[in-house]
Design an enzyme around this catalytic site. Structure first.
Site, PDB file in Angstrom:
ATOM      1  N   TYR A  29       0.686  -0.978   0.142  1.00 11.23           N
ATOM      2  CA  TYR A  29      -0.153  -0.057   0.092  1.00 11.23           C
ATOM      3  C   TYR A  29       0.811   1.059  -0.173  1.00 11.23           C
ATOM      4  O   TYR A  29       2.403   1.512   0.199  1.00 11.23           O
ATOM      5  CB  TYR A  29      -0.933  -0.036   1.165  1.00 11.23           C
ATOM      6  CG  TYR A  29      -0.279   0.740   3.062  1.00 11.23           C
ATOM      7  CD1 TYR A  29       0.525  -0.777   3.337  1.00 11.23           C
ATOM      8  CD2 TYR A  29      -0.608   1.759   3.218  1.00 11.23           C
ATOM      9  CE1 TYR A  29       0.588   0.037   4.627  1.00 11.23           C
ATOM     10  CE2 TYR A  29       0.527   1.926   4.291  1.00 11.23           C
ATOM     11  CZ  TYR A  29       0.898   1.144   4.925  1.00 11.23           C
ATOM     12  OH  TYR A  29       1.418   1.225   6.496  1.00 11.23           O
ATOM     13  N   ARG A  37      -7.462 -20.469  -2.294  1.00 11.39           N
ATOM     14  CA  ARG A  37      -6.976 -20.536  -0.509  1.00 11.39           C
ATOM     15  C   ARG A  37      -5.612 -21.038  -0.808  1.00 11.39           C
ATOM     16  O   ARG A  37      -5.540 -22.568  -0.642  1.00 11.39           O
ATOM     17  CB  ARG A  37      -7.139 -20.855   0.860  1.00 11.39           C
ATOM     18  CG  ARG A  37      -6.132 -20.064   1.671  1.00 11.39           C
ATOM     19  CD  ARG A  37      -6.611 -20.256   2.955  1.00 11.39           C
ATOM     20  NE  ARG A  37      -5.652 -19.734   3.940  1.00 11.39           N
ATOM     21  CZ  ARG A  37      -5.171 -20.917   4.537  1.00 11.39           C
ATOM     22  NH1 ARG A  37      -5.037 -21.819   4.627  1.00 11.39           N
ATOM     23  NH2 ARG A  37      -3.991 -20.112   6.051  1.00 11.39           N
ATOM     24  N   LYS A  49       6.604  -2.139   2.112  1.00  6.54           N
ATOM     25  CA  LYS A  49       5.624  -1.412   2.486  1.00  6.54           C
ATOM     26  C   LYS A  49       4.039  -1.944   2.096  1.00  6.54           C
ATOM     27  O   LYS A  49       3.524  -2.324   1.475  1.00  6.54           O
ATOM     28  CB  LYS A  49       5.357  -0.411   2.024  1.00  6.54           C
ATOM     29  CG  LYS A  49       4.176   0.928   2.854  1.00  6.54           C
ATOM     30  CD  LYS A  49       4.241   2.041   3.108  1.00  6.54           C
ATOM     31  CE  LYS A  49       3.351   2.998   2.901  1.00  6.54           C
ATOM     32  NZ  LYS A  49       3.196   2.962   4.671  1.00  6.54           N
ATOM     33  N   GLU A  99      11.701   2.085  14.326  1.00  5.27           N
ATOM     34  CA  GLU A  99      10.824   3.834  14.807  1.00  5.27           C
ATOM     35  C   GLU A  99       9.657   3.063  14.982  1.00  5.27           C
ATOM     36  O   GLU A  99       9.117   2.598  15.575  1.00  5.27           O
ATOM     37  CB  GLU A  99      10.580   3.017  12.430  1.00  5.27           C
ATOM     38  CG  GLU A  99       9.707   2.304  12.015  1.00  5.27           C
ATOM     39  CD  GLU A  99       9.595   1.736  10.209  1.00  5.27           C
ATOM     40  OE1 GLU A  99      10.064   2.770  10.473  1.00  5.27           O
ATOM     41  OE2 GLU A  99       9.767   0.622  10.100  1.00  5.27           O
ATOM     42  N   LEU A 151      11.110   0.906   7.185  1.00  7.78           N
ATOM     43  CA  LEU A 151      10.680   1.253   5.679  1.00  7.78           C
ATOM     44  C   LEU A 151      11.382   3.047   5.384  1.00  7.78           C
ATOM     45  O   LEU A 151      11.292   3.948   6.445  1.00  7.78           O
ATOM     46  CB  LEU A 151       9.234   1.889   6.049  1.00  7.78           C
ATOM     47  CG  LEU A 151       8.681   2.169   4.745  1.00  7.78           C
ATOM     48  CD1 LEU A 151       7.847   1.175   3.910  1.00  7.78           C
ATOM     49  CD2 LEU A 151       6.782   2.838   4.973  1.00  7.78           C
TER      50      LEU A 151
END
Ligand code: PDD
Length: 281
Positions: A33, A100, A148, A180, A204
């Site tokens: 995302y 799945r 991310k 972070e 990130l």
């Protein structure tokens, strides 16, 4: 006014934005995302977000869901249709929907691309005036935090712990050092120098961090890339965090200890002002 959301090429009222229960984002967190800020109807640091999206997709061996031009047009259309002046656009790509199984489905399903907007007070965020509190918590995430992904359970638990302790963010700690925040990069200031962890798979690479580095360089603020401990943070002159949804945000208390007298300090105030100016605030 209900929002207009985006689902695989369609603009829909938010109540009609739906995806399959077999979507791999839902079943496996098999997706990535981006969150991009909008100020005065304009995207902030957008090219950096798209560059990072491309990297995230590549690392997970996922294809772009459509052309970059189509994603650009989608962002503009979402701003237009939602009349978004200030807030964020959230976009997510997953490996798509298939029965799945852990391995990549064959033939590859069409990726899922969704987006929605959120109205937020980014520029005149009252938190920026007072500063926010942080707590430290163990970093429970996987080893590829440079991607991310939507696999955000550890950040969810960390953020919840922060809220339950009356704080706004949790700074995650690994091997004795701050990595972070749960949804932001972490910084301290000592003797006029900004200190933040270097880029690796452990954090990130924030787009706001990248912009901050550029602005700091242009304006003669020194940034030292190295890890720091919570104890060093308690003794810092200033502390702050950065993210697309908070920009440059002062941190005035960590684990109940006041930082720099409990007020946003001069370095963070300057850096936030520079960032806002560049964002077109
Ligand atoms: N989070 N580190 C983590 C773990 C993050 O989730 C984020 C962003 C950042 C800052 O990156 P950027 O400056 O590019 O926003 C650092 C977004 C805002 C979120 O999940 O809402």
């Amino acid at each position: 006014m209900p929002r207009t959301v985006y689902v695989n090429g369609d603009y829909l009222p938010e109540s009609e934005g739906k995806i399959s229960i077999f979507d791999r984002g839902f079943l496996f967190a098999d997706g990535v995302y981006e969150v991009t800020a909008v100020v005065n109807g304009k995207l902030v640091d957008y090219p950096a977000h798209m560059e990072r999206l491309g990297r995230s997709l590549k690392e997970l061996r996922m294809d772009w869901p459509c052309s970059r031009e189509e994603i650009d047009a989608m962002h503009q259309e979402m701003i237009r249709r939602n009349d978004l002046r200030e807030g964020i656009i959230y976009m997510q790509v997953t490996r798509g929907s298939a029965d799945r199984s852990f391995n990549f489905p064959k033939p590859a399903p069409a990726p899922t691309l969704i987006a929605f907007t959120q109205v937020m007070a980014l520029v005149s965020n009252p938190n920026a005036v007072t500063g926010v509190k942080a707590v430290t918590t163990p970093d429970l995430r996987w080893a590829r935090r440079d991607i991310k992904t939507v696999m955000l359970l550890a950040p969810v638990l960390g953020k919840q712990e922060a809220y339950e302790k009356g704080a706004h963010e949790a700074w995650m700690v690994e091997d004795g050092f701050v990595t972070e925040g749960t949804s932001s990069n972490a910084y301290i200031v000592k003797d006029g120098k900004v200190i933040t962890r270097g880029i690796s798979n452990e954090i990130l690479a924030g787009c706001t961090r990248r912009a901050l580095f550029r602005l700091a360089k242009e304006h003669g603020v020194e940034i030292v890339e190295r890890q720091f401990t919570p104890a060093e943070a308690y003794a810092a002159d200033e502390a702050f965090l950065t993210s697309a949804s908070q920009f440059v945000m002062p941190v005035v208390e960590i684990d109940g200890r006041r930082i720099g007298g409990g007020q946003p300090g001069p370095v963070v105030r300057r850096l936030r002002a520079l960032f806002l100016e560049e964002a077109g605030a």
